[in-house]
Design a protein around this motif. Structure first.
Motif, mmCIF file in Angstrom:
data_model
loop_
_atom_site.group_PDB
_atom_site.id
_atom_site.type_symbol
_atom_site.label_atom_id
_atom_site.label_comp_id
_atom_site.label_asym_id
_atom_site.label_seq_id
_atom_site.Cartn_x
_atom_site.Cartn_y
_atom_site.Cartn_z
ATOM 1 N N ALA A 77 71.227 32.504 -10.071
ATOM 2 C CA ALA A 77 72.916 32.429 -10.757
ATOM 3 C C ALA A 77 72.787 33.002 -11.872
ATOM 4 O O ALA A 77 71.829 32.893 -12.719
ATOM 5 N N ASN A 78 73.679 32.749 -13.379
ATOM 6 C CA ASN A 78 73.563 32.870 -14.329
ATOM 7 C C ASN A 78 72.962 33.976 -14.781
ATOM 8 O O ASN A 78 72.192 33.737 -15.913
ATOM 9 N N GLU A 79 72.936 35.429 -14.220
ATOM 10 C CA GLU A 79 72.227 36.175 -14.404
ATOM 11 C C GLU A 79 71.131 36.359 -14.203
ATOM 12 O O GLU A 79 70.221 36.830 -14.996
ATOM 13 N N SER A 80 70.668 35.411 -13.803
ATOM 14 C CA SER A 80 68.883 35.064 -13.854
ATOM 15 C C SER A 80 68.432 34.668 -12.572
ATOM 16 O O SER A 80 69.400 34.109 -11.196
ATOM 17 N N THR A 81 67.079 34.317 -11.967
ATOM 18 C CA THR A 81 67.095 33.093 -10.668
ATOM 19 C C THR A 81 66.394 32.058 -11.082
ATOM 20 O O THR A 81 65.199 32.306 -12.412
ATOM 21 N N TYR A 82 66.035 31.002 -10.348
ATOM 22 C CA TYR A 82 65.556 29.898 -10.771
ATOM 23 C C TYR A 82 64.865 28.925 -9.690
ATOM 24 O O TYR A 82 65.792 29.230 -8.689
ATOM 25 N N SER A 83 64.276 28.573 -9.817
ATOM 26 C CA SER A 83 62.803 27.843 -8.759
ATOM 27 C C SER A 83 63.054 26.268 -9.375
ATOM 28 O O SER A 83 62.856 26.216 -10.140
ATOM 29 N N ILE A 84 63.802 25.478 -8.264
ATOM 30 C CA ILE A 84 64.238 24.469 -8.649
ATOM 31 C C ILE A 84 62.817 23.604 -7.769
ATOM 32 O O ILE A 84 63.073 23.487 -6.293
ATOM 33 N N GLN A 85 61.976 22.973 -8.326
ATOM 34 C CA GLN A 85 60.596 22.454 -7.561
ATOM 35 C C GLN A 85 60.826 20.679 -7.281
ATOM 36 O O GLN A 85 61.725 20.067 -7.994
ATOM 37 N N GLY A 86 61.135 20.448 -6.215
ATOM 38 C CA GLY A 86 61.100 18.882 -6.195
ATOM 39 C C GLY A 86 60.263 18.008 -4.843
ATOM 40 O O GLY A 86 59.731 18.918 -4.773
ATOM 41 N N GLN A 87 60.854 16.986 -4.712
ATOM 42 C CA GLN A 87 60.397 16.446 -3.117
ATOM 43 C C GLN A 87 61.887 16.330 -2.698
ATOM 44 O O GLN A 87 62.815 15.368 -2.264
ATOM 45 N N ALA A 88 61.551 16.882 -1.762
ATOM 46 C CA ALA A 88 62.928 16.327 -0.014
ATOM 47 C C ALA A 88 62.277 15.199 0.804
ATOM 48 O O ALA A 88 61.005 15.175 0.759
ATOM 49 N N SER A 89 63.274 14.540 1.022
ATOM 50 C CA SER A 89 63.544 13.620 2.345
ATOM 51 C C SER A 89 64.036 13.779 2.772
ATOM 52 O O SER A 89 65.599 14.160 2.339
ATOM 53 N N VAL A 90 64.669 13.442 3.871
ATOM 54 C CA VAL A 90 65.890 13.538 5.333
ATOM 55 C C VAL A 90 66.473 12.028 4.889
ATOM 56 O O VAL A 90 66.275 10.954 5.375
ATOM 57 N N LYS A 91 67.959 12.241 4.361
ATOM 58 C CA LYS A 91 69.149 11.391 3.558
ATOM 59 C C LYS A 91 68.947 11.143 5.279
ATOM 60 O O LYS A 91 69.801 9.559 5.149
ATOM 61 N N ALA A 92 69.321 11.669 5.999
ATOM 62 C CA ALA A 92 70.728 11.210 7.395
ATOM 63 C C ALA A 92 70.397 11.591 8.680
ATOM 64 O O ALA A 92 70.136 13.296 8.080
ATOM 65 N N GLU A 93 69.941 11.525 9.489
ATOM 66 C CA GLU A 93 69.359 12.359 10.166
ATOM 67 C C GLU A 93 70.688 13.961 11.395
ATOM 68 O O GLU A 93 70.260 14.221 11.444
ATOM 69 N N ARG A 94 71.762 12.279 10.928
ATOM 70 C CA ARG A 94 72.796 13.259 11.537
ATOM 71 C C ARG A 94 73.687 12.687 10.512
ATOM 72 O O ARG A 94 74.444 11.546 10.395
ATOM 73 N N LEU A 95 74.879 14.167 9.850
ATOM 74 C CA LEU A 95 75.398 14.626 8.635
ATOM 75 C C LEU A 95 76.957 13.608 9.494
ATOM 76 O O LEU A 95 77.539 14.366 10.929
ATOM 77 N N GLU A 96 77.731 13.166 9.085
ATOM 78 C CA GLU A 96 78.600 12.168 9.692
ATOM 79 C C GLU A 96 79.678 13.291 9.736
ATOM 80 O O GLU A 96 79.621 14.064 8.997
ATOM 81 N N GLU A 97 80.514 13.123 10.529
ATOM 82 C CA GLU A 97 82.263 13.801 10.010
ATOM 83 C C GLU A 97 81.864 15.378 10.387
ATOM 84 O O GLU A 97 82.429 16.589 10.194
ATOM 85 N N VAL A 98 80.732 15.765 10.771
ATOM 86 C CA VAL A 98 80.289 17.205 11.411
ATOM 87 C C VAL A 98 80.817 17.896 13.269
ATOM 88 O O VAL A 98 79.705 16.666 13.941
#
Length: 151
Positions: A77-98
């Motif tokens: 994006a924005n004429e460049s390439t970005y690496s976004i590091q972080g810690q992930a977690s499952v916020k919801a096993e099932r996304l409602e309304e989908v």
């Protein structure tokens, strides 16, 4: 240009992550311990330090995150390439309304790094086309993005 490093999303990157788009995510494979890279599109910056994305709740991405929460999101994006590091977690096993069984994943950002090689810029961002029913795809995309905004 020296590669910039930020502790959170810049306002431009935050805006870039307000709509569905092509990104890749790297996780640590739960079986091999090696890298695993996947392409995803349902991604949303909730705030400047949090990114949500949705994937099938049976996805290898979910299994990998449950085993090792370190992730890297790659964004062009924005004429460049970005690496976004972080810690992930499952916020919801099932996304409602989908109608699909999608897990909602949350990434807490620890670092945003401009990783574009020296003396260059992106002139065309990746684009993709849905290969199934366009109307059904548009409805599903809206449902998923709206559900993530509400989460």
């Amino acid at each position: 240009m020296v590669n910039q490093v930020e502790p959170k999303l810049t306002s431009v990157l935050f805006e870039d992550l307000q709509n569905e788009r092509f990104v890749t995510i790297a996780t640590v494979d739960h079986e091999t311990g090696g890298p695993n890279v996947s392409a995803i599109s349902w991604v949303l910056a909730k705030d400047d330090q949090t990114i949500f994305f949705a994937v099938d709740n049976r996805s290898r991405i979910v299994q990998n995150i449950n085993s090792n929460n370190k992730v890297v999101l790659n964004l062009i994006a924005n004429e460049s390439t970005y690496s976004i590091q972080g810690q992930a977690s499952v916020k919801a096993e099932r996304l409602e309304e989908v109608p699909l069984k999608l897990a909602l994943i949350e990434i807490q950002i620890s670092e945003v790094r401009d990783v574009m090689f020296y003396g260059s810029k992106i002139v065309t961002e990746p684009k993709y086309d849905k290969t199934y029913d366009k109307n059904a795809a548009a409805r599903l995309d809206k449902q998923v993005m709206d559900a993530m905004r509400k989460a």
